[in-house]
Motif scaffolding. Structure first.
Motif, short mmCIF file in Angstrom:
data_model
loop_
_atom_site.label_atom_id
_atom_site.label_comp_id
_atom_site.label_asym_id
_atom_site.label_seq_id
_atom_site.Cartn_x
_atom_site.Cartn_y
_atom_site.Cartn_z
N ALA A 86 11.05 5.87 -2.63
CA ALA A 86 11.05 4.70 -3.53
C ALA A 86 11.88 3.56 -2.97
O ALA A 86 11.72 2.41 -3.39
N SER A 87 12.78 3.85 -2.03
CA SER A 87 13.62 2.80 -1.45
C SER A 87 12.88 1.98 -0.40
O SER A 87 13.37 0.94 0.04
N LEU A 88 11.69 2.43 -0.01
CA LEU A 88 10.92 1.75 1.03
C LEU A 88 10.00 0.70 0.42
O LEU A 88 9.34 0.94 -0.59
N THR A 89 9.94 -0.46 1.06
CA THR A 89 9.11 -1.55 0.54
C THR A 89 8.07 -2.03 1.54
O THR A 89 7.24 -2.87 1.19
N ASN A 90 8.11 -1.53 2.77
CA ASN A 90 7.13 -1.98 3.76
C ASN A 90 5.72 -1.60 3.31
O ASN A 90 5.50 -0.48 2.84
N PRO A 91 4.75 -2.50 3.42
CA PRO A 91 3.39 -2.20 2.95
C PRO A 91 2.70 -1.07 3.70
O PRO A 91 1.67 -0.56 3.25
N HIS A 92 3.27 -0.66 4.84
CA HIS A 92 2.68 0.44 5.59
C HIS A 92 3.32 1.79 5.25
O HIS A 92 3.05 2.79 5.91
N SER A 93 4.16 1.80 4.21
CA SER A 93 4.68 3.04 3.63
C SER A 93 4.12 3.16 2.22
O SER A 93 3.95 2.16 1.52
N LEU A 153 -9.26 7.41 5.13
CA LEU A 153 -9.31 8.63 5.92
C LEU A 153 -7.96 8.82 6.62
O LEU A 153 -7.36 7.85 7.08
N THR A 154 -7.52 10.06 6.69
CA THR A 154 -6.34 10.31 7.51
C THR A 154 -6.75 10.18 8.98
O THR A 154 -7.93 10.24 9.32
N LEU A 155 -5.77 10.01 9.85
CA LEU A 155 -6.09 9.89 11.28
C LEU A 155 -6.74 11.17 11.79
O LEU A 155 -7.55 11.13 12.72
N GLN A 156 -6.41 12.29 11.18
CA GLN A 156 -7.07 13.54 11.56
C GLN A 156 -8.56 13.47 11.24
O GLN A 156 -9.41 13.89 12.04
N GLU A 157 -8.90 12.91 10.08
CA GLU A 157 -10.30 12.78 9.68
C GLU A 157 -11.02 11.75 10.55
O GLU A 157 -12.21 11.91 10.85
N VAL A 158 -10.31 10.69 10.95
CA VAL A 158 -10.90 9.68 11.83
C VAL A 158 -11.36 10.32 13.13
O VAL A 158 -12.49 10.10 13.60
N VAL A 159 -10.49 11.13 13.74
CA VAL A 159 -10.84 11.79 15.00
C VAL A 159 -11.94 12.82 14.77
O VAL A 159 -12.84 12.97 15.61
N GLN A 164 -2.21 13.85 9.88
CA GLN A 164 -2.53 14.14 8.48
C GLN A 164 -1.68 13.33 7.51
O GLN A 164 -2.01 13.25 6.32
N ASN A 165 -0.60 12.74 7.97
CA ASN A 165 0.29 11.97 7.09
C ASN A 165 0.19 10.47 7.30
O ASN A 165 1.08 9.71 6.90
N ILE A 166 -0.89 10.04 7.92
CA ILE A 166 -1.14 8.60 8.10
C ILE A 166 -2.55 8.31 7.61
O ILE A 166 -3.52 8.86 8.14
N MET A 167 -2.66 7.49 6.58
CA MET A 167 -3.96 7.16 6.00
C MET A 167 -4.45 5.82 6.54
O MET A 167 -3.68 4.87 6.65
N LEU A 168 -5.73 5.80 6.88
CA LEU A 168 -6.33 4.57 7.42
C LEU A 168 -7.45 4.10 6.49
O LEU A 168 -8.25 4.90 6.00
N ALA A 208 -3.06 0.95 8.12
CA ALA A 208 -2.45 2.28 8.13
C ALA A 208 -1.30 2.35 7.15
O ALA A 208 -0.53 1.41 7.00
N VAL A 209 -1.19 3.50 6.47
CA VAL A 209 -0.09 3.74 5.54
C VAL A 209 0.49 5.13 5.82
O VAL A 209 -0.24 6.12 5.86
N VAL A 210 1.79 5.17 6.02
CA VAL A 210 2.49 6.43 6.24
C VAL A 210 2.88 7.00 4.89
O VAL A 210 3.40 6.28 4.03
N PHE A 211 2.63 8.29 4.70
CA PHE A 211 3.01 8.91 3.43
C PHE A 211 3.66 10.27 3.67
O PHE A 211 3.90 10.66 4.80
N ASP A 212 3.94 10.97 2.60
CA ASP A 212 4.58 12.29 2.62
C ASP A 212 5.96 12.24 3.27
O ASP A 212 6.16 12.71 4.40
#
Length: 276
Positions: A39-46, A70-76, A114-118, A128-132
């Motif tokens: 919750a302390s993160l404000t960057n739009p890619h988080s 899609l996650t990057l795993q799904e992209v590949v 798996q923790n990066i959504m595109l 791209a958004v980093v999560f988890d």
């Protein structure tokens, strides 16, 4: 994780609940820490955290931004190894997310495909958004934040830096840089840097062996400048990597001049491989 509608905000959200078999005090406090740190993160890619707390029944919950795409795993999985320009474009955004986290003395510790959504942004292209941030930890413990004791490693072995195996309790942002290098390798090669095997053998590979050359997997030469950047991130010794995520971002920016990726390129990919 559940897809829900936030009644106050009137939009889709993701609801994460602490598993019923993890309702002990330590797991609950760990869950609280994840939500508070994210919750302390404000960057739009988080990923954005909307709310967290306890239900009337005492269940720990976290309400966050619903990520489509899609996650990057799904992209590949859908189109194999990716173009150099696209890899650089996406990882530059990942650097932005980690740059803010590291500036707040927060290490993600579980960067992986798996923790990066595109998704596709109409004006920008790939987004791209980093999560988890479940394994994220502060570099300097805060007396007001519950700290779990870590005596064994935590994370996804394939993308973990060697020092994470040797000293799991030591926090170093350069461990995230190693993981970004592994993700870059995965996107460029269309497969992980090391073969899937039993944990003990995998640990030995990560600590002492170099991955197969990118060009072998792609069936084409990969420019030395790109290979040098990827393998500098993946150096066994943290001191041989980029000193900071900002330094890596600068190196990527230099490469992007030679290997562009446009919103039109992204739109074409999503039209062919994205969900209808």
């Amino acid at each position: 994780m559940y897809k829900v509608k936030h009644l106050q905000l009137g939009r889709k959200a993701a609801l994460k609940l602490l598993r019923s078999d993890r309702q002990n005090r330590e797991d609950q406090l760990r869950f609280d820490r994840e939500a508070r740190l994210a919750a302390s993160l404000t960057n739009p890619h988080s990923v954005t955290i909307y709310d967290y707390g306890r239900s009337e029944e005492g269940e720990a919950y976290c309400v966050m931004e619903y990520l489509s795409g899609l996650t990057l795993q799904e992209v590949v999985a859908r189109s194999g190894f990716q173009s150099i320009g696209r890899v650089l474009f996406v990882l530059r955004q990942v650097c932005e997310a980690l740059g803010e986290a590291h500036s707040l003395d927060l290490v993600h510790r579980d960067i992986k495909p798996q923790n990066i959504m595109l998704s596709l942004d109409p004006s920008i292209g790939d987004w791209a958004v980093v999560f988890d941030y479940g394994l994220a930890k502060p570099l300097s413990p805060d007396k007001g934040t519950y700290q779990t004791r870590e005596v064994i490693w935590a994370g996804t072995p394939m993308y973990m830096a060697p020092e994470r195996f040797r000293s799991p309790s030591v926090m170093d942002p350069r461990s995230d840089i190693y993981s970004v290098g592994c993700v870059a390798y995965y996107l460029l090669a269309g497969r992980p840097p090391f073969a899937e095997c039993d944990p003990e053998s995998l640990f030995a590979l990560i600590i002492s062996e170099q991955p197969i050359g990118l060009g072998i997997h792609r069936g084409e030469d990969v420019p030395e400048s790109v290979r040098r950047t990827v393998f500098k991130c993946m150096a066994k010794n943290a001191a041989d990597r980029y000193a900071s995520i900002g330094e890596l971002a600068d190196a990527i920016d230099e490469l992007r001049v030679e290997f562009p990726w446009t919103s039109s390129d992204a739109a074409a990919w999503w039209k062919q491989h994205g969900d209808a």
